[in-house]
Design a protein around this motif. Structure first.
Motif: not given
Length: 301
Positions: A93-95, A100-108, A228-233
């Motif tokens: 969960l921490a990973n 996810t947080a850095l991905t959201m910030l970068g996309q915005i 980002a949360w559901n990314d598996y590949l």
């Protein structure tokens, strides 16, 4: 009343009667049928989620026999801490939250900056670059995964979080398109007034444009969060160390180990993984509807 000239008659003014507002009409058969279809469709989507949560609370003997009940005979709440301990939920969960947080910030940030440039600046080749960017939407992610892997391997980023975070800071075509369309709906007079007051383009961007586009920012944040949360590949390709595993990788590994022997644990682990997505959607569904209505009507969200 003023006197009119000879031969001119007084104009007749017709006053409209003030009518009472119509009473609430009974529900018609078309509306009733529409509501019935919507309710049936909602049940079709909600029943699997309901069985997921109820199945995660059943005993081992009930789940191993395949007799899932809508209401469990025994409420085995202990399945959740047991499944979380077996799949190393806290570490995963921490990973996942970090990525996810850095991905959201970068996309915005990247999407809004590039969208602002396409919407408000005129430069040679702007429309051609925008069309080329939109054309990349037709490329599936599987086409670019091998060149990206070779690039990140040459940089020494394999088995780290950088390949999962850094691409988000270079913008996604779909999010850039959303931001550009939202920025184009802001009146030019508002931008010119800010320019006359001495505001720089950077100040206009973060003090004027972004506050007016909060629904679009919310939509981009939600979509990037889910991706980002559901990314598996991508984590499967770049992360080799089990200590770097995300929730998607941990759940897949947990399924291979306990999917047959302890199905109630697997259901509990799945419920824990998808619970943040359900909470996020329930909290932001109004903003999603507002943004969709604004895009459909062509007005500012």
């Amino acid at each position: 009343m003023t006197e009119l000239p000879l031969g001119v008659s007084q104009p007749i003014v017709k006053l409209k009667r003030r009518t009472k507002p119509p009473a609430d009409s009974p529900l018609g058969w078309i509306d009733a049928m529409s509501y019935g279809i919507l309710i049936l469709g909602s049940l079709a989507f909600l029943l699997p989620i309901l069985f997921l949560f109820t199945g995660s609370l059943q005993s081992h003997s009930t789940s191993i026999a395949g007799r899932l009940h809508l209401i469990p005979n025994e409420w085995m709440v202990s399945n959740y801490p047991a499944a979380a301990a077996e799949m190393h939920f806290t570490r995963s969960l921490a990973n996942t939250i970090f990525i996810t947080a850095l991905t959201m910030l970068g996309q915005i940030i990247s999407g809004s900056l590039v969208g602002f440039g396409f919407a408000r600046f005129k430069f040679p080749g702007r429309d051609a670059l925008f069309l080329i960017m939109l054309a990349t939407l037709m490329l599936p992610a599987q086409v670019t995964i091998i060149p990206q892997f070779l690039l990140f391997r040459s940089l020494g980023w394999v088995n780290s979080f950088l390949p999962l975070i850094v691409p988000a800071w270079f913008g996604a075509p779909f999010f850039i398109f959303l931001f550009r369309q939202a920025f184009l709906q802001i009146p030019d007079e508002l931008i010119e007034a800010a320019r006359l007051d001495g505001a720089s383009w950077w100040k206009i961007y973060y003090r004027l444009i972004l506050p007016l586009c909060k629904p679009v920012i919310t939509v981009v944040a939600i979509y990037s969060f889910l991706a980002a949360w559901n990314d598996y590949l991508n984590p499967l390709v770049y992360l080799n160390d089990p200590s770097h595993a995300t929730l998607a990788l941990a759940l897949a590994s947990f399924k291979g180990e306990y999917g047959v022997t302890r199905p109630e644990y697997l259901l509990a682990a799945t419920a824990l993984t998808m619970l943040p997505c359900l909470v996020l959607f329930s909290l932001t569904q109004r903003l999603l509807v507002r943004s969709a209505d604004a895009e459909a009507s062509g007005t500012l969200p």
